[in-house]
Design a protein around this motif. Sequence first.
Motif, short mmCIF file in Angstrom:
data_model
loop_
_atom_site.label_atom_id
_atom_site.label_comp_id
_atom_site.label_asym_id
_atom_site.label_seq_id
_atom_site.Cartn_x
_atom_site.Cartn_y
_atom_site.Cartn_z
N VAL A 6 0.93 -1.01 -0.28
CA VAL A 6 0.08 0.11 0.15
C VAL A 6 0.65 0.89 0.19
O VAL A 6 0.62 1.98 -0.58
N ALA A 7 1.83 1.42 0.18
CA ALA A 7 2.80 2.56 1.09
C ALA A 7 2.90 2.61 -0.20
O ALA A 7 3.23 3.75 -0.59
N LEU A 8 3.66 1.75 -0.54
CA LEU A 8 4.98 2.04 -2.15
C LEU A 8 3.90 1.66 -3.18
O LEU A 8 4.22 2.19 -4.49
N ARG A 9 2.45 1.32 -3.41
CA ARG A 9 2.11 1.11 -4.54
C ARG A 9 0.62 2.97 -4.19
O ARG A 9 1.01 3.63 -5.73
N ASP A 10 0.60 3.40 -3.27
CA ASP A 10 -0.64 4.21 -3.19
C ASP A 10 -0.11 5.96 -2.98
O ASP A 10 -0.65 6.44 -2.21
N THR A 11 1.18 5.69 -2.14
CA THR A 11 1.75 6.62 -1.68
C THR A 11 3.36 7.60 -2.56
O THR A 11 3.84 6.74 -3.05
N ASP A 12 3.66 8.88 -1.76
CA ASP A 12 4.93 8.95 -2.41
C ASP A 12 5.81 8.21 -1.44
O ASP A 12 7.57 8.56 -1.84
N ILE A 13 6.29 7.68 -0.39
CA ILE A 13 7.24 7.32 -0.20
C ILE A 13 8.01 6.44 -0.45
O ILE A 13 7.90 5.35 -1.50
N ASP A 14 9.88 6.36 -0.61
CA ASP A 14 10.35 6.33 -1.01
C ASP A 14 10.76 4.39 -0.23
O ASP A 14 10.53 4.34 1.01
N PRO A 15 11.10 3.29 -0.71
CA PRO A 15 11.44 1.77 0.00
C PRO A 15 12.47 2.58 0.61
O PRO A 15 12.93 1.44 1.39
#
Length: 283
Positions: A26-35
């Motif tokens: 969810v974080a890496l698909r739907d937000t702008d946060i990087d890995p």
Amino acid sequence: MTSGRILALTCLAMLAFAANSIFCRVALRDTDIDPASFTAIRLCSGALTLWLILALRNQGQKLTGNWPSALALFCYAALFSYAYTSLAAGTGALLLFGAVQVTMIGYALVQGEPFTPLRWLGLAVALAGLIGLMLPGLSAPPLLASLLMAGAGVAWGVYSLRGRSGGSPSLATAGNFIRSAPLALLLGAVAWLAGTLEIDPAGAFWAIASGALASAIGYLIWYAALPHISATNAATIQLSVPVIAAVAGIILLGEALTLRLVLTSIAILGGIALVIRQKPAST
């Protein structure tokens, strides 16, 4: 501990392990946060949570763990995050779990543990399933992401094998998480220098949920139940994690259920179950 309590703790732990895949995807698909940021926040929040919980218990015991295990933990978390930039939750969990179990089974073989013909068959079927999942095709997951997740599974397998040496799993896990935090921050610094670092509130929320809830508290719950479960049953129970992640991915994230995923899941999980449930051959 009653059987009902053991069952409840076990179910919560499996849900927490599967939630890691959902939260990361969810974080890496739907937000702008990087890995890199996700990895750093996940490991740091997990370290802080474990430290606080164990400090509140006031057991008067020192944290254990070691740097090689912390490095394996960091490699798992970093590769896991980068892989989930383009893998579906269920596919990633299946690759991760399959690679973990194949690593541990491979270690048993290297150590000279005898295998029955059925165990060899199970291992061959599981490996065929892993290879089949990654073969090129319209429904194949991205190869690079698949290899990264397989690498994460190998790293977690190494971490798990190193953790079998005895002592308190909770104290060792806390010590390893704390040691992994500066490694994760270093990864974040590299991403910042490369100009790829990006954090947003929603992404940070999911990273904290992954580190504090699904990882730190999930592991503590699992370690509370583990002494009351046989090794074979514990390994078999964990077969449920990729299934839970896949179902949650379909229901919550709208991910597709492909024939390739169904067939390779049956091969990987069925093959591993055959290895686990068969007793070693006598020497």
